[in-house]
Enzyme design. Structure first.
Site, PDB file in Angstrom:
ATOM      1  N   HIS D  21       0.780  -1.052   0.024  1.00  0.00           N
ATOM      2  CA  HIS D  21      -0.032   0.107   0.103  1.00  0.00           C
ATOM      3  C   HIS D  21       0.847   1.294   0.172  1.00  0.00           C
ATOM      4  O   HIS D  21       0.663   2.270  -0.575  1.00  0.00           O
ATOM      5  CB  HIS D  21      -0.960  -0.023   1.239  1.00  0.00           C
ATOM      6  CG  HIS D  21      -1.807  -1.195   1.472  1.00  0.00           C
ATOM      7  ND1 HIS D  21      -2.028  -1.793   2.588  1.00  0.00           N
ATOM      8  CD2 HIS D  21      -2.772  -1.621   0.673  1.00  0.00           C
ATOM      9  CE1 HIS D  21      -3.000  -2.820   2.292  1.00  0.00           C
ATOM     10  NE2 HIS D  21      -3.437  -2.620   1.106  1.00  0.00           N
ATOM     11  N   ARG D  94      -2.912  -6.316  -7.528  1.00  0.00           N
ATOM     12  CA  ARG D  94      -1.848  -7.362  -7.428  1.00  0.00           C
ATOM     13  C   ARG D  94      -1.844  -8.416  -8.303  1.00  0.00           C
ATOM     14  O   ARG D  94      -0.930  -8.869  -8.981  1.00  0.00           O
ATOM     15  CB  ARG D  94      -1.952  -7.742  -5.756  1.00  0.00           C
ATOM     16  CG  ARG D  94      -1.812  -6.676  -4.864  1.00  0.00           C
ATOM     17  CD  ARG D  94      -1.592  -7.546  -3.528  1.00  0.00           C
ATOM     18  NE  ARG D  94      -2.601  -8.306  -3.430  1.00  0.00           N
ATOM     19  CZ  ARG D  94      -2.403  -9.729  -3.129  1.00  0.00           C
ATOM     20  NH1 ARG D  94      -1.221 -10.510  -2.994  1.00  0.00           N
ATOM     21  NH2 ARG D  94      -3.483 -10.520  -2.948  1.00  0.00           N
TER      22      ARG D  94
END
Lengths: 161, 161, 161, 161, 161, 161
Positions: D21, D94
């Protein structure tokens, strides 16, 4: 009258028609009154196997089954459906990569001809790895593919390239 | 001064530029001060549509929009970014298969030029099935693709092959 | 006689029934003589919306369509098919993640009851993002979901939790 | 004047905020004038780590970076954007499974609030396996996760469950 | 005696052999007594790099490692395994798109030669984006690929096309 | 001496151990000198079937096979490997969704313990749809699952919930 009949087109290059294709059509027979197996070809691009052989193998595989018809076509699949009076396109799905591709094709066809519906059956687990591409590759390298074709089909050596 | 401007390159072969590409660029306009639509070409491999037609169609689609520039390039996309002073590469994502491929390209670009960032927008649901490949296929088979192109673009018949 | 009828079961928890579900059933109507929308429930696990509301909303959505029946069931979907005389299970596919899951379920059902066939239609592009899970989430956070439900359905506030 | 500012919301439960993040936000900083990291919470469902700890860790990670703001919110993400004057939602991607889920969320948000755009950056290859779920799992089993968190963040033992 | 040895074949076109391939083989060394790196070629279709260069680069990369052998083969991979006395095929997996393809190949090989087992290792996160296709593309456009090849390998300019 | 032995851990909750798990272990036996089947459990979260039953069923399935050991563990899988002297983790892969998840877990384990390698075999096509989750679901609804378990295993009714 024709309107009440449920007619499906099963399009593909079927280069060659595998045991996986065969199984999809067999399982779809109770759903439709007629299934037209339609070999798409392209005058500029020959396949691996001769078009006439591909047609013969499919006819042999469904010998005696009167709900099946085998045709060849050029051009858009949806135009072929309209010519043949087919309201349904039948497709088999093998993997999730397949899915994304089939999805685009089916949705484009729907955008162009909203009254034609694409119907999917899933390939049986044991047929999942069998694709025409891999079968051709095995033939090209001299391997035996009879287990991957409908019963009794012998791939002749009269292939194109 | 140039440093404060946010400049993005939108690279592709755009063979042809679809309504999906158009929508991605439109939606990205508020994010950037300038978007350079960069048609990658390869002197050894001609596309389906003429390079000059592809350029014209894009210019037409964005006529009057002064944040848009249209160029052609050969070689690596990251080198083109550096030449143009673009810190960002803009890409649209359609499906998860797309994703895996775009991911590899973007990560390789990042390994080679860490200061260039690839930014993704998602294709709108109704544009998901529209890819240049499928549009070319429809043209090749004589179908009408005007619904899949930016408003007012008429695909001429002066295609390469 | 019953044997000649093509009856499909459309199973799900439909918590709630979305515009995506509605569209799949509408498009499948020409394929089948009867479609039974079957809400699976579990006595140990209540849904987000009341079972009776879910039934009512579906009945409302298909009001006047006499090929549709709405039922509730517990237990295995294949057992429900046998009880109802349905030879087909109808399912919609949204994404490739969906696909892998639906594929396992359909293939297991086939292993247990080889005579029951699962038939898939693809969600329309514009309905792809709409899932019951996301709709519930929006309701939970006080958002308006009427665009994601069949025409005229008003989600009441008599939800369970 | 506010209209000219490009403000992005980076929403998540951040339970905990990982090095993945952190990297997404760092790389997005040049694109935006302000990034609001917004921790979504649910009064009925506590997270694994305390909300106040999650806020503190993020503030620590971005100490001195004045383009970053950290807030908490309940309700719909798009409503939070409107409250904060954010025209962009920032997300990291991802894997392709991620993609299908993020895609649905982003497209639903777009259907509800067409003027808000979701912008994606790809997780760096070396951060791809790092998800909050797996980090929590390692903590739960007594493993050391400091390599998976932003520099200098020490996960305290004051976790909820 | 040979029966007790665990011999794996690592097949591919290795056009070129990347740092990702190198890492897979290195990590597999403790599992096997011998790993045969087998470059599949096709007399009708030349690769991008010369076959002899590809062999040399691999030999260089594993110089001094006596559990490694480098060979060339034509025909089916399973036949090559039998010729070499290999009971295992070693493969690396990069992405989920890779997975679906590798899966079909491995399952077909298993159907043809049930005693040969395909064993997969996952590409390291930092090598995930590196494929031979992308490396070739960078070379073609004049980029530097030395970071994507095993240590010390210099790609010569004696490429085919 | 221990160093020369190739020991693999096959971890899972095996709730229950299916014919798919059984087949993976059988096919992996030639690769390893010992395979430890390790049932991970969590003192806070009971499974569907009793832990002791799950252990018994696996022992029964491999009765007489002296390369197999069955254990229970809590905590991190990599810590269990270290305790047991296992350098390898064995996993089966069923679908591409599986892949993305397994990939993250394996890569995280590798980041934490670089000397432990995760090795994957592919589920056989006919076992692809069989997951413990689906098997539990069938049991819960009163269906017969004996075809999906190793030969001779009878699932007792002494399940937890």
């Amino acid at each position: 009258m024709n309107n009440n009949l449920r007619i499906a087109l099963f399009p593909g290059s079927f280069d060659p028609f595998t045991i996986g294709h065969f199984d999809i059509v067999q399982r779809a027979l109770p759903m439709f009154d007629k299934i037209i197996i339609a070999i798409g070809y392209n005058s500029n691009k020959t396949g691996f196997f001769k078009l006439e052989d591909r047609v013969d193998w499919i006819k042999q595989a469904f010998y005696g089954e009167n709900k099946i018809e085998v045709i060849q076509y050029q051009g858009l699949t949806v135009d072929c459906c309209n010519d043949q009076g087919a309201q349904f396109i039948l497709r088999g799905l093998r993997t999730s990569v397949d899915f994304d591709y089939e999805c685009s094709i089916a949705q484009m066809n729907k955008l162009m001809h909203p009254h034609i519906e694409t119907v999917f059956l899933l390939t049986k687990p044991e047929h999942t790895p069998i694709s025409s591409t891999i079968v051709r590759d095995i033939v090209r390298h001299g391997g035996d593919v009879s287990d991957f074709l409908p019963n009794g089909i012998k791939i002749s050596i009269s292939k194109h390239q």
